[in-house]
Motif scaffolding. Structure first.
Motif, PDB file in Angstrom:
ATOM      1  N   VAL A 369       0.835  -1.205   0.000  1.00 18.62           N
ATOM      2  CA  VAL A 369       0.000   0.000   0.000  1.00 18.62           C
ATOM      3  C   VAL A 369       0.866   1.249   0.000  1.00 18.62           C
ATOM      4  CG1 VAL A 369      -1.683   1.334   1.320  1.00 18.62           C
ATOM      5  CG2 VAL A 369      -1.952  -1.146   1.112  1.00 18.62           C
ATOM      6  N   LEU A 370       1.853   1.292   0.895  1.00 18.46           N
ATOM      7  CA  LEU A 370       2.716   2.470   0.961  1.00 18.46           C
ATOM      8  C   LEU A 370       3.453   2.687  -0.353  1.00 18.46           C
ATOM      9  CD1 LEU A 370       4.194   2.180   4.570  1.00 18.46           C
ATOM     10  CD2 LEU A 370       2.488   3.817   3.748  1.00 18.46           C
ATOM     11  N   GLY A 371       3.807   1.599  -1.028  1.00 16.36           N
ATOM     12  CA  GLY A 371       4.461   1.732  -2.320  1.00 16.36           C
ATOM     13  C   GLY A 371       3.595   2.463  -3.324  1.00 16.36           C
ATOM     14  N   ALA A 401      -4.610  -0.923   4.441  1.00 18.41           N
ATOM     15  CA  ALA A 401      -4.508   0.309   3.659  1.00 18.41           C
ATOM     16  C   ALA A 401      -4.965   1.509   4.476  1.00 18.41           C
ATOM     17  CB  ALA A 401      -5.317   0.178   2.373  1.00 18.41           C
ATOM     18  N   SER A 402      -6.045   1.345   5.221  1.00 12.93           N
ATOM     19  CA  SER A 402      -6.541   2.447   6.049  1.00 12.93           C
ATOM     20  C   SER A 402      -5.533   2.819   7.128  1.00 12.93           C
ATOM     21  CB  SER A 402      -7.874   2.062   6.686  1.00 12.93           C
ATOM     22  OG  SER A 402      -8.907   2.005   5.713  1.00 12.93           O
ATOM     23  N   ARG A 403      -4.832   1.835   7.664  1.00  9.37           N
ATOM     24  CA  ARG A 403      -3.827   2.128   8.690  1.00  9.37           C
ATOM     25  C   ARG A 403      -2.553   2.716   8.077  1.00  9.37           C
ATOM     26  NH1 ARG A 403      -5.576   0.429  13.512  1.00  9.37           N
ATOM     27  NH2 ARG A 403      -6.961  -1.387  13.646  1.00  9.37           N
ATOM     28  N   ALA A 404      -2.294   2.392   6.807  1.00  6.25           N
ATOM     29  CA  ALA A 404      -1.101   2.911   6.155  1.00  6.25           C
ATOM     30  C   ALA A 404      -1.258   4.368   5.750  1.00  6.25           C
ATOM     31  CB  ALA A 404      -0.771   2.065   4.926  1.00  6.25           C
ATOM     32  N   ALA A 405      -2.442   4.765   5.316  1.00  8.44           N
ATOM     33  CA  ALA A 405      -2.649   6.112   4.785  1.00  8.44           C
ATOM     34  C   ALA A 405      -2.205   7.223   5.733  1.00  8.44           C
ATOM     35  CB  ALA A 405      -4.114   6.292   4.393  1.00  8.44           C
ATOM     36  N   PRO A 406      -2.480   7.155   7.055  1.00  5.38           N
ATOM     37  CA  PRO A 406      -2.052   8.247   7.939  1.00  5.38           C
ATOM     38  C   PRO A 406      -0.539   8.388   8.054  1.00  5.38           C
ATOM     39  CG  PRO A 406      -3.752   6.902   8.988  1.00  5.38           C
ATOM     40  CD  PRO A 406      -3.304   6.161   7.769  1.00  5.38           C
TER      41      PRO A 406
END
Length: 542
Positions: A369-371, A401-406
Protein backbone atom coordinates in the motif's frame (compact mmCIF):
# COMPACT_ATOMS: atom_id res chain seq x y z
CA UNK A 1 -9.08 23.65 20.82
CA UNK A 2 -8.15 26.20 18.15
CA UNK A 3 -5.22 28.47 18.79
CA UNK A 4 -4.68 31.98 17.44
CA UNK A 5 -2.77 32.26 14.16
CA UNK A 6 -0.88 35.49 13.61
CA UNK A 7 -2.19 37.00 16.84
CA UNK A 8 -1.12 40.59 17.64
CA UNK A 9 1.71 40.94 20.13
CA UNK A 10 -0.68 42.36 22.70
CA UNK A 11 -2.54 39.06 22.73
CA UNK A 12 0.54 36.87 22.85
CA UNK A 13 0.48 36.54 26.64
CA UNK A 14 -3.20 35.70 26.82
CA UNK A 15 -3.82 32.36 28.50
CA UNK A 16 -6.73 30.17 27.58
CA UNK A 17 -8.38 27.42 29.53
CA UNK A 18 -8.83 24.19 27.63
CA UNK A 19 -11.01 21.29 28.55
CA UNK A 20 -9.12 18.01 28.74
CA UNK A 21 -10.39 15.44 26.25
CA UNK A 22 -12.79 12.89 27.72
CA UNK A 23 -11.83 9.29 28.43
CA UNK A 24 -14.50 6.90 27.20
CA UNK A 25 -15.05 3.19 27.76
CA UNK A 26 -17.09 1.39 25.12
CA UNK A 27 -18.36 -2.00 26.25
CA UNK A 28 -19.83 -4.33 23.64
CA UNK A 29 -21.46 -7.75 23.50
CA UNK A 30 -19.21 -10.51 22.18
CA UNK A 31 -21.16 -13.78 22.28
CA UNK A 32 -19.50 -16.99 21.15
CA UNK A 33 -20.47 -19.57 18.55
CA UNK A 34 -22.74 -17.57 16.24
CA UNK A 35 -22.28 -15.75 12.96
CA UNK A 36 -23.05 -12.52 14.81
CA UNK A 37 -20.24 -12.73 17.36
CA UNK A 38 -18.47 -9.60 16.06
CA UNK A 39 -21.49 -7.44 15.27
CA UNK A 40 -21.24 -5.71 18.63
CA UNK A 41 -17.59 -4.91 17.93
CA UNK A 42 -18.58 -3.38 14.57
CA UNK A 43 -21.04 -1.04 16.29
CA UNK A 44 -18.49 -0.24 19.00
CA UNK A 45 -15.97 0.78 16.34
CA UNK A 46 -18.54 3.13 14.81
CA UNK A 47 -19.23 4.76 18.17
CA UNK A 48 -15.51 4.97 18.83
CA UNK A 49 -15.15 6.92 15.58
CA UNK A 50 -17.80 9.45 16.57
CA UNK A 51 -16.06 9.92 19.91
CA UNK A 52 -12.99 10.91 17.87
CA UNK A 53 -14.85 14.11 17.04
CA UNK A 54 -14.44 15.02 20.70
CA UNK A 55 -10.76 13.98 20.82
CA UNK A 56 -11.79 11.30 23.28
CA UNK A 57 -9.38 8.64 24.43
CA UNK A 58 -11.38 5.47 23.83
CA UNK A 59 -11.02 1.89 25.00
CA UNK A 60 -13.10 -0.89 23.39
CA UNK A 61 -13.70 -3.82 25.73
CA UNK A 62 -15.99 -6.90 25.50
CA UNK A 63 -18.56 -6.49 28.25
CA UNK A 64 -17.71 -9.93 29.67
CA UNK A 65 -14.25 -8.60 30.51
CA UNK A 66 -15.55 -5.75 32.66
CA UNK A 67 -14.03 -5.63 36.15
CA UNK A 68 -15.30 -3.91 39.27
CA UNK A 69 -14.58 -0.20 39.58
CA UNK A 70 -13.55 0.31 35.97
CA UNK A 71 -16.35 2.79 35.30
CA UNK A 72 -14.72 5.25 37.70
CA UNK A 73 -11.62 5.51 35.50
CA UNK A 74 -13.55 7.09 32.62
CA UNK A 75 -15.48 10.28 31.96
CA UNK A 76 -18.20 8.24 30.25
CA UNK A 77 -19.03 4.56 29.80
CA UNK A 78 -21.09 3.35 26.84
CA UNK A 79 -22.65 -0.12 26.75
CA UNK A 80 -23.66 -1.36 23.29
CA UNK A 81 -26.49 -3.81 23.90
CA UNK A 82 -26.50 -5.65 20.58
CA UNK A 83 -27.01 -9.30 21.63
CA UNK A 84 -30.40 -10.12 23.13
CA UNK A 85 -30.16 -11.44 26.70
CA UNK A 86 -26.38 -11.54 26.68
CA UNK A 87 -25.48 -12.11 30.37
CA UNK A 88 -23.87 -9.06 31.94
CA UNK A 89 -21.35 -9.09 34.80
CA UNK A 90 -22.90 -8.31 38.17
CA UNK A 91 -19.96 -5.98 38.78
CA UNK A 92 -21.07 -3.84 35.83
CA UNK A 93 -24.68 -3.69 36.99
CA UNK A 94 -23.58 -2.70 40.49
CA UNK A 95 -21.15 -0.05 39.23
CA UNK A 96 -23.69 1.46 36.83
CA UNK A 97 -26.14 1.72 39.72
CA UNK A 98 -23.67 3.43 42.01
CA UNK A 99 -21.51 5.68 39.85
CA UNK A 100 -21.86 9.40 39.35
CA UNK A 101 -19.94 9.18 36.06
CA UNK A 102 -21.84 9.34 32.75
CA UNK A 103 -23.31 6.02 31.59
CA UNK A 104 -25.00 5.59 28.20
CA UNK A 105 -26.89 2.33 27.64
CA UNK A 106 -27.99 1.24 24.16
CA UNK A 107 -30.95 -1.04 23.42
CA UNK A 108 -30.85 -4.59 24.78
CA UNK A 109 -30.36 -6.09 28.23
CA UNK A 110 -31.24 -3.06 30.31
CA UNK A 111 -33.87 -5.33 31.88
CA UNK A 112 -31.07 -7.12 33.72
CA UNK A 113 -30.62 -3.84 35.57
CA UNK A 114 -34.19 -2.55 35.62
CA UNK A 115 -36.01 -5.72 36.68
CA UNK A 116 -33.57 -6.79 39.39
CA UNK A 117 -34.73 -5.35 42.74
CA UNK A 118 -31.13 -5.31 43.94
CA UNK A 119 -30.47 -2.17 41.94
CA UNK A 120 -33.65 -0.15 42.70
CA UNK A 121 -33.58 1.05 39.13
CA UNK A 122 -36.93 2.83 38.93
CA UNK A 123 -36.69 4.40 42.36
CA UNK A 124 -33.20 5.66 41.61
CA UNK A 125 -33.61 6.83 38.01
CA UNK A 126 -37.30 7.58 37.64
CA UNK A 127 -37.31 5.31 34.57
CA UNK A 128 -39.31 2.15 34.11
CA UNK A 129 -38.33 -0.42 31.50
CA UNK A 130 -41.53 -1.89 30.03
CA UNK A 131 -40.60 -4.30 27.25
CA UNK A 132 -39.33 -4.55 23.69
CA UNK A 133 -41.35 -3.18 20.81
CA UNK A 134 -41.07 -4.46 17.23
CA UNK A 135 -43.13 -4.79 14.05
CA UNK A 136 -46.85 -4.06 14.37
CA UNK A 137 -47.52 -7.36 12.59
CA UNK A 138 -45.70 -9.96 10.54
CA UNK A 139 -45.09 -8.53 7.03
CA UNK A 140 -46.40 -10.38 3.99
CA UNK A 141 -46.84 -9.84 0.29
CA UNK A 142 -50.33 -8.52 0.99
CA UNK A 143 -49.11 -6.26 3.80
CA UNK A 144 -45.40 -5.64 3.13
CA UNK A 145 -45.01 -2.81 5.64
CA UNK A 146 -47.23 -3.19 8.71
CA UNK A 147 -45.14 -0.53 10.45
CA UNK A 148 -43.03 -0.09 13.58
CA UNK A 149 -41.50 2.71 15.66
CA UNK A 150 -39.40 4.22 12.91
CA UNK A 151 -39.66 8.04 13.05
CA UNK A 152 -37.42 9.99 15.38
CA UNK A 153 -38.58 13.59 15.59
CA UNK A 154 -35.73 16.01 16.24
CA UNK A 155 -35.38 19.75 15.72
CA UNK A 156 -38.40 19.89 13.45
CA UNK A 157 -37.43 17.00 11.14
CA UNK A 158 -38.40 13.35 10.87
CA UNK A 159 -35.44 10.96 10.90
CA UNK A 160 -36.86 7.70 9.55
CA UNK A 161 -35.27 4.31 10.17
CA UNK A 162 -34.57 2.22 7.07
CA UNK A 163 -37.02 -0.53 6.12
CA UNK A 164 -37.27 -2.87 3.14
CA UNK A 165 -39.30 -6.06 2.77
CA UNK A 166 -37.96 -8.88 0.59
CA UNK A 167 -41.10 -10.74 -0.46
CA UNK A 168 -39.14 -13.42 -2.28
CA UNK A 169 -37.35 -14.50 0.90
CA UNK A 170 -40.04 -13.24 3.28
CA UNK A 171 -37.49 -11.30 5.31
CA UNK A 172 -37.08 -7.64 6.24
CA UNK A 173 -33.98 -5.51 5.94
CA UNK A 174 -34.51 -3.38 8.99
CA UNK A 175 -33.84 -3.11 12.71
CA UNK A 176 -37.31 -2.68 14.22
CA UNK A 177 -36.59 -3.73 17.84
CA UNK A 178 -36.89 -0.92 20.35
CA UNK A 179 -36.39 -0.83 24.11
CA UNK A 180 -39.51 0.70 25.61
CA UNK A 181 -38.95 2.79 28.72
CA UNK A 182 -41.39 5.22 30.26
CA UNK A 183 -40.97 8.09 32.68
CA UNK A 184 -42.07 6.99 36.14
CA UNK A 185 -40.86 10.11 37.97
CA UNK A 186 -40.59 13.32 35.95
CA UNK A 187 -38.57 14.92 38.73
CA UNK A 188 -35.77 12.42 38.09
CA UNK A 189 -36.00 11.53 34.40
CA UNK A 190 -36.78 13.30 31.15
CA UNK A 191 -37.44 12.31 27.56
CA UNK A 192 -34.75 13.92 25.40
CA UNK A 193 -36.04 12.66 22.06
CA UNK A 194 -39.15 10.68 21.12
CA UNK A 195 -39.83 8.08 18.44
CA UNK A 196 -43.17 7.61 16.68
CA UNK A 197 -45.02 4.66 15.20
CA UNK A 198 -46.91 6.46 12.40
CA UNK A 199 -49.40 3.63 11.81
CA UNK A 200 -50.34 3.53 15.48
CA UNK A 201 -50.04 7.32 15.91
CA UNK A 202 -48.15 6.67 19.13
CA UNK A 203 -44.88 8.12 20.46
CA UNK A 204 -42.58 6.65 23.10
CA UNK A 205 -39.20 7.82 24.46
CA UNK A 206 -36.21 7.25 22.19
CA UNK A 207 -33.45 8.89 24.23
CA UNK A 208 -34.05 9.43 27.94
CA UNK A 209 -31.90 10.87 30.67
CA UNK A 210 -31.82 10.55 34.41
CA UNK A 211 -28.94 12.58 35.77
CA UNK A 212 -25.78 10.80 34.68
CA UNK A 213 -27.67 7.82 33.17
CA UNK A 214 -28.79 7.89 29.52
CA UNK A 215 -30.80 5.26 27.70
CA UNK A 216 -30.97 5.02 23.89
CA UNK A 217 -33.79 2.73 22.79
CA UNK A 218 -31.99 1.17 19.82
CA UNK A 219 -28.53 0.96 18.26
CA UNK A 220 -28.43 3.89 15.80
CA UNK A 221 -25.61 2.31 13.79
CA UNK A 222 -27.64 -0.22 11.82
CA UNK A 223 -28.83 0.69 8.30
CA UNK A 224 -27.59 4.28 8.57
CA UNK A 225 -28.10 6.94 5.92
CA UNK A 226 -27.87 10.73 5.47
CA UNK A 227 -31.34 11.34 7.00
CA UNK A 228 -31.24 8.59 9.60
CA UNK A 229 -31.68 8.72 13.39
CA UNK A 230 -27.92 8.12 13.51
CA UNK A 231 -27.55 11.89 13.00
CA UNK A 232 -29.60 12.52 16.13
CA UNK A 233 -27.08 10.55 18.16
CA UNK A 234 -24.23 12.45 16.46
CA UNK A 235 -25.68 15.65 17.90
CA UNK A 236 -26.81 14.40 21.31
CA UNK A 237 -23.31 13.03 21.95
CA UNK A 238 -22.33 16.65 22.64
CA UNK A 239 -24.71 16.65 25.61
CA UNK A 240 -23.77 13.16 26.77
CA UNK A 241 -20.11 14.22 26.93
CA UNK A 242 -20.81 17.71 28.24
CA UNK A 243 -19.12 19.23 25.20
CA UNK A 244 -20.05 22.86 24.58
CA UNK A 245 -19.35 23.06 20.86
CA UNK A 246 -20.53 26.31 19.33
CA UNK A 247 -22.89 26.30 16.39
CA UNK A 248 -20.68 25.95 13.32
CA UNK A 249 -22.17 25.11 9.94
CA UNK A 250 -19.70 24.88 7.06
CA UNK A 251 -20.03 23.42 3.57
CA UNK A 252 -17.53 21.80 1.19
CA UNK A 253 -17.57 20.68 -2.44
CA UNK A 254 -15.15 18.35 -4.22
CA UNK A 255 -14.74 17.70 -7.95
CA UNK A 256 -14.39 13.94 -8.22
CA UNK A 257 -12.47 11.32 -10.25
CA UNK A 258 -10.35 13.82 -12.13
CA UNK A 259 -7.95 11.76 -14.25
CA UNK A 260 -6.03 11.84 -17.50
CA UNK A 261 -9.10 11.87 -19.76
CA UNK A 262 -10.89 14.68 -17.93
CA UNK A 263 -12.56 17.35 -20.04
CA UNK A 264 -10.57 20.56 -19.66
CA UNK A 265 -13.62 22.60 -20.64
CA UNK A 266 -15.83 20.96 -18.00
CA UNK A 267 -13.22 21.62 -15.32
CA UNK A 268 -12.83 25.23 -16.44
CA UNK A 269 -16.60 25.76 -16.38
CA UNK A 270 -16.94 24.38 -12.85
CA UNK A 271 -13.83 26.16 -11.57
CA UNK A 272 -14.98 29.49 -13.03
CA UNK A 273 -18.43 29.13 -11.51
CA UNK A 274 -17.09 28.34 -8.04
CA UNK A 275 -14.52 31.12 -8.26
CA UNK A 276 -17.20 33.62 -9.31
CA UNK A 277 -19.12 32.75 -6.12
CA UNK A 278 -15.94 32.91 -3.99
CA UNK A 279 -16.48 29.28 -3.04
CA UNK A 280 -13.38 27.27 -2.06
CA UNK A 281 -13.27 23.74 -3.44
CA UNK A 282 -11.08 20.69 -3.90
CA UNK A 283 -10.21 18.33 -6.74
CA UNK A 284 -9.82 14.56 -6.29
CA UNK A 285 -6.91 13.64 -8.59
CA UNK A 286 -6.13 10.17 -9.97
CA UNK A 287 -2.38 10.41 -10.70
CA UNK A 288 -2.01 7.38 -13.00
CA UNK A 289 -4.45 6.40 -15.76
CA UNK A 290 -4.66 2.73 -16.73
CA UNK A 291 -6.90 0.83 -19.14
CA UNK A 292 -5.12 -2.54 -19.14
CA UNK A 293 -7.82 -4.33 -21.15
CA UNK A 294 -8.22 -1.55 -23.70
CA UNK A 295 -11.90 -1.16 -22.89
CA UNK A 296 -11.91 2.50 -23.92
CA UNK A 297 -9.03 2.24 -26.40
CA UNK A 298 -10.18 -0.17 -29.10
CA UNK A 299 -8.91 -3.24 -27.30
CA UNK A 300 -5.37 -1.86 -26.92
CA UNK A 301 -3.99 -1.49 -23.38
CA UNK A 302 -3.32 2.11 -22.42
CA UNK A 303 -1.41 3.75 -19.58
CA UNK A 304 -0.88 7.49 -19.11
CA UNK A 305 1.42 8.70 -16.33
CA UNK A 306 0.82 12.15 -14.90
CA UNK A 307 3.88 13.50 -16.69
CA UNK A 308 2.13 12.80 -20.02
CA UNK A 309 -1.42 13.65 -18.94
CA UNK A 310 -1.69 17.05 -20.60
CA UNK A 311 -5.45 17.45 -20.11
CA UNK A 312 -5.22 16.55 -16.44
CA UNK A 313 -2.37 18.94 -15.72
CA UNK A 314 -4.05 21.76 -17.65
CA UNK A 315 -7.40 21.25 -15.92
CA UNK A 316 -5.99 20.90 -12.41
CA UNK A 317 -3.61 23.83 -12.72
CA UNK A 318 -6.53 25.95 -13.93
CA UNK A 319 -8.53 24.90 -10.85
CA UNK A 320 -5.57 25.54 -8.56
CA UNK A 321 -5.33 29.03 -10.00
CA UNK A 322 -8.85 29.58 -8.75
CA UNK A 323 -8.13 28.34 -5.24
CA UNK A 324 -8.65 24.59 -5.50
CA UNK A 325 -6.99 22.25 -3.03
CA UNK A 326 -5.96 18.77 -4.18
CA UNK A 327 -6.88 15.36 -2.81
CA UNK A 328 -5.11 12.19 -3.98
CA UNK A 329 -7.81 9.75 -5.04
CA UNK A 330 -5.98 6.45 -5.25
CA UNK A 331 -2.87 5.94 -7.37
CA UNK A 332 -4.53 4.38 -10.43
CA UNK A 333 -8.08 3.94 -9.01
CA UNK A 334 -8.16 0.39 -10.41
CA UNK A 335 -6.49 -2.92 -9.61
CA UNK A 336 -4.10 -4.86 -11.80
CA UNK A 337 -5.46 -6.25 -15.06
CA UNK A 338 -8.78 -7.48 -13.71
CA UNK A 339 -12.29 -6.07 -13.86
CA UNK A 340 -12.79 -5.02 -10.25
CA UNK A 341 -15.71 -5.13 -10.85
CA UNK A 342 -16.49 -3.13 -13.99
CA UNK A 343 -13.85 -2.40 -16.63
CA UNK A 344 -10.42 -2.38 -15.01
CA UNK A 345 -10.15 1.29 -16.04
CA UNK A 346 -9.02 4.11 -13.74
CA UNK A 347 -11.97 5.77 -12.06
CA UNK A 348 -14.27 2.81 -12.64
CA UNK A 349 -12.86 0.19 -10.29
CA UNK A 350 -11.61 -0.46 -6.77
CA UNK A 351 -7.86 -0.38 -6.13
CA UNK A 352 -7.21 -1.50 -2.55
CA UNK A 353 -10.03 -4.02 -2.14
CA UNK A 354 -11.07 -7.05 -4.22
CA UNK A 355 -14.74 -6.18 -4.53
CA UNK A 356 -15.44 -9.17 -6.81
CA UNK A 357 -14.57 -11.66 -4.05
CA UNK A 358 -15.15 -9.17 -1.21
CA UNK A 359 -11.75 -9.66 0.38
CA UNK A 360 -8.33 -7.97 0.46
CA UNK A 361 -6.36 -8.08 -2.79
CA UNK A 362 -3.67 -10.74 -3.06
CA UNK A 363 -0.77 -8.29 -2.52
CA UNK A 364 -2.39 -6.57 0.44
CA UNK A 365 0.26 -5.49 2.92
CA UNK A 366 1.43 -2.27 4.51
CA UNK A 367 4.50 -2.21 2.26
CA UNK A 368 2.46 -2.74 -0.92
CA UNK A 369 0.00 0.00 0.00
CA UNK A 370 2.72 2.47 0.96
CA UNK A 371 4.46 1.73 -2.32
CA UNK A 372 1.41 2.76 -4.33
CA UNK A 373 0.72 5.80 -2.19
CA UNK A 374 4.32 6.94 -2.50
CA UNK A 375 4.17 6.45 -6.28
CA UNK A 376 1.16 8.75 -6.45
CA UNK A 377 2.77 11.36 -4.20
CA UNK A 378 5.96 11.26 -6.24
CA UNK A 379 4.08 11.76 -9.50
CA UNK A 380 2.11 14.65 -8.07
CA UNK A 381 5.16 16.19 -6.45
CA UNK A 382 7.04 16.09 -9.76
CA UNK A 383 4.50 18.50 -11.28
CA UNK A 384 4.36 20.73 -8.20
CA UNK A 385 1.22 19.34 -6.62
CA UNK A 386 0.83 18.57 -2.93
CA UNK A 387 -2.43 16.92 -1.85
CA UNK A 388 -3.94 17.96 1.46
CA UNK A 389 -5.69 14.61 1.99
CA UNK A 390 -6.15 11.01 0.84
CA UNK A 391 -9.36 9.51 -0.55
CA UNK A 392 -9.75 5.77 -1.09
CA UNK A 393 -11.23 4.72 -4.45
CA UNK A 394 -14.96 4.13 -3.97
CA UNK A 395 -14.36 4.83 -0.26
CA UNK A 396 -13.29 1.23 0.36
CA UNK A 397 -9.89 -0.20 1.12
CA UNK A 398 -8.44 -2.94 3.30
CA UNK A 399 -7.79 -2.32 7.00
CA UNK A 400 -4.05 -2.39 6.30
CA UNK A 401 -4.51 0.31 3.66
CA UNK A 402 -6.54 2.45 6.05
CA UNK A 403 -3.83 2.13 8.69
CA UNK A 404 -1.10 2.91 6.16
CA UNK A 405 -2.65 6.11 4.78
CA UNK A 406 -2.05 8.25 7.94
CA UNK A 407 1.67 7.51 7.64
CA UNK A 408 1.78 9.66 4.49
CA UNK A 409 -1.31 11.88 4.62
CA UNK A 410 -2.34 14.17 7.49
CA UNK A 411 -6.03 13.70 6.66
CA UNK A 412 -8.46 11.55 4.72
CA UNK A 413 -11.52 13.03 3.01
CA UNK A 414 -14.25 10.44 2.62
CA UNK A 415 -16.74 8.07 4.09
CA UNK A 416 -14.98 5.01 5.50
CA UNK A 417 -15.54 1.25 5.58
CA UNK A 418 -14.47 -0.38 8.86
CA UNK A 419 -13.74 -4.04 9.52
CA UNK A 420 -13.76 -6.08 12.71
CA UNK A 421 -10.31 -7.50 11.93
CA UNK A 422 -7.22 -6.29 10.12
CA UNK A 423 -7.33 -9.59 8.21
CA UNK A 424 -11.08 -9.83 7.68
CA UNK A 425 -12.93 -13.01 6.73
CA UNK A 426 -16.43 -11.96 5.75
CA UNK A 427 -17.60 -15.50 4.97
CA UNK A 428 -16.69 -17.53 8.07
CA UNK A 429 -19.50 -19.75 9.35
CA UNK A 430 -18.76 -18.68 12.91
CA UNK A 431 -17.08 -15.60 14.33
CA UNK A 432 -17.14 -14.01 10.90
CA UNK A 433 -16.00 -10.46 10.38
CA UNK A 434 -18.20 -7.53 9.49
CA UNK A 435 -17.64 -4.55 7.22
CA UNK A 436 -19.58 -1.40 8.09
CA UNK A 437 -19.65 1.84 6.14
CA UNK A 438 -19.87 5.05 8.13
CA UNK A 439 -20.90 8.56 7.16
CA UNK A 440 -19.52 11.38 9.29
CA UNK A 441 -21.42 14.67 9.67
CA UNK A 442 -18.40 16.38 11.21
CA UNK A 443 -14.62 16.07 11.35
CA UNK A 444 -13.19 13.11 13.27
CA UNK A 445 -9.81 13.75 14.85
CA UNK A 446 -8.73 10.11 15.11
CA UNK A 447 -10.75 7.15 13.90
CA UNK A 448 -10.33 3.42 14.48
CA UNK A 449 -7.47 3.34 11.95
CA UNK A 450 -5.71 6.47 13.18
CA UNK A 451 -7.08 8.65 10.39
CA UNK A 452 -8.17 12.26 10.69
CA UNK A 453 -11.38 12.21 8.62
CA UNK A 454 -12.74 15.21 6.73
CA UNK A 455 -16.43 14.38 6.24
CA UNK A 456 -18.41 13.79 3.07
CA UNK A 457 -21.94 13.79 4.42
CA UNK A 458 -24.36 14.47 1.56
CA UNK A 459 -23.54 12.15 -1.35
CA UNK A 460 -23.36 13.13 -5.03
CA UNK A 461 -25.60 13.82 -8.00
CA UNK A 462 -26.27 10.77 -10.18
CA UNK A 463 -28.26 10.22 -13.36
CA UNK A 464 -29.71 7.04 -14.81
CA UNK A 465 -27.83 6.69 -18.10
CA UNK A 466 -27.80 2.90 -18.21
CA UNK A 467 -28.25 2.92 -21.99
CA UNK A 468 -24.83 4.59 -22.22
CA UNK A 469 -23.16 3.21 -19.08
CA UNK A 470 -24.73 0.14 -17.39
CA UNK A 471 -23.07 1.07 -14.08
CA UNK A 472 -24.95 4.41 -13.93
CA UNK A 473 -28.48 3.23 -13.34
CA UNK A 474 -30.09 5.40 -10.68
CA UNK A 475 -30.94 9.02 -10.03
CA UNK A 476 -29.84 11.10 -7.05
CA UNK A 477 -30.87 14.69 -7.50
CA UNK A 478 -29.84 18.15 -6.43
CA UNK A 479 -32.96 18.18 -4.28
CA UNK A 480 -31.73 15.03 -2.51
CA UNK A 481 -28.39 16.65 -1.74
CA UNK A 482 -30.00 19.86 -0.48
CA UNK A 483 -32.42 17.90 1.71
CA UNK A 484 -29.50 15.94 3.17
CA UNK A 485 -27.84 19.26 4.01
CA UNK A 486 -30.97 20.35 5.84
CA UNK A 487 -30.70 17.26 8.02
CA UNK A 488 -26.98 17.80 8.67
CA UNK A 489 -27.78 21.32 9.87
CA UNK A 490 -29.61 19.87 12.88
CA UNK A 491 -26.15 18.95 14.21
CA UNK A 492 -24.70 21.92 16.03
CA UNK A 493 -21.38 21.67 14.17
CA UNK A 494 -22.51 19.63 11.18
CA UNK A 495 -20.70 19.98 7.84
CA UNK A 496 -22.58 19.82 4.53
CA UNK A 497 -20.10 18.14 2.20
CA UNK A 498 -20.76 16.72 -1.28
CA UNK A 499 -18.88 15.83 -4.46
CA UNK A 500 -19.58 16.15 -8.17
CA UNK A 501 -18.23 14.42 -11.27
CA UNK A 502 -17.17 16.89 -13.99
CA UNK A 503 -18.11 14.38 -16.68
CA UNK A 504 -21.78 15.18 -16.04
CA UNK A 505 -21.15 18.36 -18.06
CA UNK A 506 -20.33 16.41 -21.21
CA UNK A 507 -23.07 17.25 -23.75
CA UNK A 508 -23.34 13.74 -25.22
CA UNK A 509 -24.75 12.48 -21.89
CA UNK A 510 -27.81 14.69 -22.27
CA UNK A 511 -28.18 15.54 -18.57
CA UNK A 512 -28.53 18.98 -16.89
CA UNK A 513 -25.27 18.58 -14.97
CA UNK A 514 -24.22 22.22 -14.70
CA UNK A 515 -27.69 23.48 -13.84
CA UNK A 516 -28.05 20.85 -11.11
CA UNK A 517 -24.57 21.59 -9.76
CA UNK A 518 -25.43 25.28 -9.53
CA UNK A 519 -28.79 24.45 -7.94
CA UNK A 520 -27.02 22.37 -5.29
CA UNK A 521 -24.55 25.13 -4.47
CA UNK A 522 -27.30 27.73 -4.29
CA UNK A 523 -29.55 25.50 -2.17
CA UNK A 524 -26.88 24.70 0.41
CA UNK A 525 -25.90 28.37 0.61
CA UNK A 526 -29.53 29.34 1.18
CA UNK A 527 -29.66 27.00 4.19
CA UNK A 528 -27.09 29.20 5.93
CA UNK A 529 -23.91 27.18 5.44
CA UNK A 530 -20.59 28.96 4.84
CA UNK A 531 -18.28 27.41 2.24
CA UNK A 532 -14.75 26.46 3.29
CA UNK A 533 -11.80 24.61 1.80
CA UNK A 534 -11.41 21.13 3.32
CA UNK A 535 -8.08 22.04 4.94
CA UNK A 536 -9.84 24.91 6.70
CA UNK A 537 -12.70 22.95 8.22
CA UNK A 538 -12.48 23.44 11.94
CA UNK A 539 -11.20 20.31 13.58
CA UNK A 540 -12.71 18.41 16.48
CA UNK A 541 -12.38 19.74 19.98
CA UNK A 542 -13.00 18.31 23.45
Amino acid sequence: MLGLVGAPAAQAQTTTTTTPPPRALVLYDAPSGTQWDKLGLAYAIMLRNLLGHFQAQVDLVPVQQYTAGTVEKYSATFYMGSAYDNPLPATLLADVSGTTKTVVWFKYNVWQLAWNPTYSFTARTGLEFVDLLGMNAQPSSANPNPGFYDTVKYKGLDFVKYYQYDAGRNVINADPDLGHVQIADAAKAQQVVGITNPKLARTVPYITRSGNFWYVADLPFSFIGPRDRYLVLCDVLHDMLGSRHETYHKAMVRLEDVGALVSVQSMKTLSDYLSSKAIPFSVAVIPRYRDPLGVYNGGVAQEIPLSQATNLRTAVNYARGRGAELVMHGFSHQYGNMRNPHTGVSGDDFEFWNIVDNKPVQEDSTAWVLGRLNNGLSDMGAVGWKPIAWEAPHYEQSPLASRAAPQLFPKTYQRVVYFTSDRPDLFAAQNRDFAVGQIFPYAVGTDHYGQYVIPESLGNIEYDIHTIDPTSNFNYTADDIILNAKYVKTIRDGAASFFFHPFWLEPELGVPGLADFQKTITGITALGFTWVAPSQLRGPAP
